[in-house]
Design a protein around this motif. Structure first.
Motif, PDB file in Angstrom:
ATOM      1  N   MET A   1     -21.457 -22.620   7.223  1.00  0.00           N
ATOM      2  CA  MET A   1     -21.571 -21.213   7.529  1.00  0.00           C
ATOM      3  C   MET A   1     -21.666 -21.052   9.050  1.00  0.00           C
ATOM      4  O   MET A   1     -22.508 -21.666   9.698  1.00  0.00           O
ATOM      5  N   MET A   2     -20.780 -20.218   9.603  1.00  0.00           N
ATOM      6  CA  MET A   2     -20.740 -20.008  11.034  1.00  0.00           C
ATOM      7  C   MET A   2     -21.535 -18.759  11.419  1.00  0.00           C
ATOM      8  O   MET A   2     -21.407 -17.716  10.791  1.00  0.00           O
ATOM      9  N   MET A   3     -22.335 -18.905  12.458  1.00  0.00           N
ATOM     10  CA  MET A   3     -23.177 -17.793  12.897  1.00  0.00           C
ATOM     11  C   MET A   3     -22.497 -17.061  14.049  1.00  0.00           C
ATOM     12  O   MET A   3     -22.090 -17.684  15.027  1.00  0.00           O
ATOM     13  N   LYS A   4     -22.374 -15.749  13.924  1.00  0.00           N
ATOM     14  CA  LYS A   4     -21.766 -14.958  14.990  1.00  0.00           C
ATOM     15  C   LYS A   4     -22.869 -14.382  15.874  1.00  0.00           C
ATOM     16  O   LYS A   4     -23.883 -13.901  15.392  1.00  0.00           O
ATOM     17  N   THR A   5     -22.629 -14.460  17.173  1.00  0.00           N
ATOM     18  CA  THR A   5     -23.579 -13.915  18.134  1.00  0.00           C
ATOM     19  C   THR A   5     -22.895 -12.806  18.899  1.00  0.00           C
ATOM     20  O   THR A   5     -21.778 -12.982  19.394  1.00  0.00           O
ATOM     21  N   LYS A   6     -23.536 -11.684  19.022  1.00  0.00           N
ATOM     22  CA  LYS A   6     -22.973 -10.566  19.771  1.00  0.00           C
ATOM     23  C   LYS A   6     -23.771 -10.394  21.063  1.00  0.00           C
ATOM     24  O   LYS A   6     -24.997 -10.365  21.051  1.00  0.00           O
ATOM     25  N   TYR A   7     -23.034 -10.333  22.149  1.00  0.00           N
ATOM     26  CA  TYR A   7     -23.656 -10.111  23.451  1.00  0.00           C
ATOM     27  C   TYR A   7     -23.246  -8.750  23.964  1.00  0.00           C
ATOM     28  O   TYR A   7     -22.100  -8.345  23.833  1.00  0.00           O
ATOM     29  N   THR A   8     -24.180  -8.073  24.603  1.00  0.00           N
ATOM     30  CA  THR A   8     -23.858  -6.783  25.206  1.00  0.00           C
ATOM     31  C   THR A   8     -23.404  -7.013  26.647  1.00  0.00           C
ATOM     32  O   THR A   8     -23.647  -8.069  27.238  1.00  0.00           O
ATOM     33  N   TYR A   9     -22.720  -6.014  27.201  1.00  0.00           N
ATOM     34  CA  TYR A   9     -22.300  -6.106  28.591  1.00  0.00           C
ATOM     35  C   TYR A   9     -23.506  -6.247  29.515  1.00  0.00           C
ATOM     36  O   TYR A   9     -23.449  -6.944  30.522  1.00  0.00           O
ATOM     37  N   GLN A  10     -24.598  -5.615  29.181  1.00  0.00           N
ATOM     38  CA  GLN A  10     -25.806  -5.717  30.007  1.00  0.00           C
ATOM     39  C   GLN A  10     -26.332  -7.148  30.025  1.00  0.00           C
ATOM     40  O   GLN A  10     -26.722  -7.665  31.076  1.00  0.00           O
ATOM     41  N   GLN A  11     -26.318  -7.824  28.899  1.00  0.00           N
ATOM     42  CA  GLN A  11     -26.766  -9.212  28.849  1.00  0.00           C
ATOM     43  C   GLN A  11     -25.844 -10.121  29.662  1.00  0.00           C
ATOM     44  O   GLN A  11     -26.309 -11.024  30.358  1.00  0.00           O
ATOM     45  N   ILE A  12     -24.549  -9.860  29.575  1.00  0.00           N
ATOM     46  CA  ILE A  12     -23.597 -10.665  30.343  1.00  0.00           C
ATOM     47  C   ILE A  12     -23.801 -10.448  31.829  1.00  0.00           C
ATOM     48  O   ILE A  12     -23.851 -11.398  32.620  1.00  0.00           O
ATOM     49  N   TRP A  13     -23.929  -9.190  32.253  1.00  0.00           N
ATOM     50  CA  TRP A  13     -24.127  -8.896  33.681  1.00  0.00           C
ATOM     51  C   TRP A  13     -25.472  -9.393  34.193  1.00  0.00           C
ATOM     52  O   TRP A  13     -25.605  -9.741  35.364  1.00  0.00           O
ATOM     53  N   THR A  14     -26.466  -9.446  33.326  1.00  0.00           N
ATOM     54  CA  THR A  14     -27.776  -9.978  33.722  1.00  0.00           C
ATOM     55  C   THR A  14     -27.652 -11.432  34.171  1.00  0.00           C
ATOM     56  O   THR A  14     -28.318 -11.862  35.105  1.00  0.00           O
ATOM     57  N   ILE A  15     -26.763 -12.178  33.524  1.00  0.00           N
ATOM     58  CA  ILE A  15     -26.529 -13.568  33.904  1.00  0.00           C
ATOM     59  C   ILE A  15     -25.537 -13.666  35.060  1.00  0.00           C
ATOM     60  O   ILE A  15     -25.712 -14.448  35.998  1.00  0.00           O
ATOM     61  N   ALA A  16     -24.469 -12.864  34.997  1.00  0.00           N
ATOM     62  CA  ALA A  16     -23.365 -13.002  35.955  1.00  0.00           C
ATOM     63  C   ALA A  16     -23.691 -12.432  37.339  1.00  0.00           C
ATOM     64  O   ALA A  16     -23.206 -12.948  38.346  1.00  0.00           O
ATOM     65  N   TYR A  17     -24.496 -11.381  37.414  1.00  0.00           N
ATOM     66  CA  TYR A  17     -24.764 -10.718  38.696  1.00  0.00           C
ATOM     67  C   TYR A  17     -25.394 -11.646  39.734  1.00  0.00           C
ATOM     68  O   TYR A  17     -24.896 -11.725  40.858  1.00  0.00           O
ATOM     69  N   PRO A  18     -26.457 -12.378  39.428  1.00  0.00           N
ATOM     70  CA  PRO A  18     -27.024 -13.289  40.441  1.00  0.00           C
ATOM     71  C   PRO A  18     -26.044 -14.376  40.873  1.00  0.00           C
ATOM     72  O   PRO A  18     -26.009 -14.769  42.046  1.00  0.00           O
ATOM     73  N   ILE A  19     -25.219 -14.850  39.935  1.00  0.00           N
ATOM     74  CA  ILE A  19     -24.220 -15.859  40.282  1.00  0.00           C
ATOM     75  C   ILE A  19     -23.195 -15.275  41.234  1.00  0.00           C
ATOM     76  O   ILE A  19     -22.830 -15.894  42.237  1.00  0.00           O
ATOM     77  N   LEU A  20     -22.733 -14.069  40.947  1.00  0.00           N
ATOM     78  CA  LEU A  20     -21.765 -13.383  41.787  1.00  0.00           C
ATOM     79  C   LEU A  20     -22.322 -13.156  43.197  1.00  0.00           C
ATOM     80  O   LEU A  20     -21.644 -13.429  44.197  1.00  0.00           O
ATOM     81  N   ILE A  21     -23.555 -12.713  43.290  1.00  0.00           N
ATOM     82  CA  ILE A  21     -24.191 -12.479  44.592  1.00  0.00           C
ATOM     83  C   ILE A  21     -24.314 -13.788  45.369  1.00  0.00           C
ATOM     84  O   ILE A  21     -24.046 -13.831  46.574  1.00  0.00           O
ATOM     85  N   SER A  22     -24.687 -14.871  44.703  1.00  0.00           N
ATOM     86  CA  SER A  22     -24.834 -16.144  45.407  1.00  0.00           C
ATOM     87  C   SER A  22     -23.490 -16.644  45.940  1.00  0.00           C
ATOM     88  O   SER A  22     -23.426 -17.202  47.038  1.00  0.00           O
TER      89      SER A  22
END
Length: 56
Positions: A1-22
Motif C-alpha cells: 500500500m502506497m502512502m500519498k503525501t500532499k504538500y502545500t505551497y506554503q510548506q514548500i516555500w518554507t523550505i525553499a525560501y532560506p535556500i534561495l536567499i542563501s
C-alpha cells in the motif's frame, strides 16, 4: 500500500525560501570579492608605477 503525501505551497516555500536567499547571498559575496580584489589589483599597479601600462 502506497502512502500519498500532499504538500502545500506554503510548506514548500518554507523550505525553499532560506535556500534561495542563501544562494543569492553567496552570489553577492562573490561579486563583492571580485570587485574588491579587482580594485586592490589596480592599487598595486599604481604603487608599482604600472598604471599607464595596463593591457586590456
Amino acid at each position: 500500500m502506497m502512502m500519498k503525501t500532499k504538500y502545500t505551497y506554503q510548506q514548500i516555500w518554507t523550505i525553499a525560501y532560506p535556500i534561495l536567499i542563501s544562494l543569492v547571498m553567496e552570489q553577492l559575496i562573490g561579486m563583492t570579492d571580485t570587485t574588491f580584489w579587482g580594485r586592490v589589483g589596480e592599487i598595486d599597479d599604481v604603487k608599482k608605477g604600472n598604471w599607464r601600462k595596463k593591457k586590456i
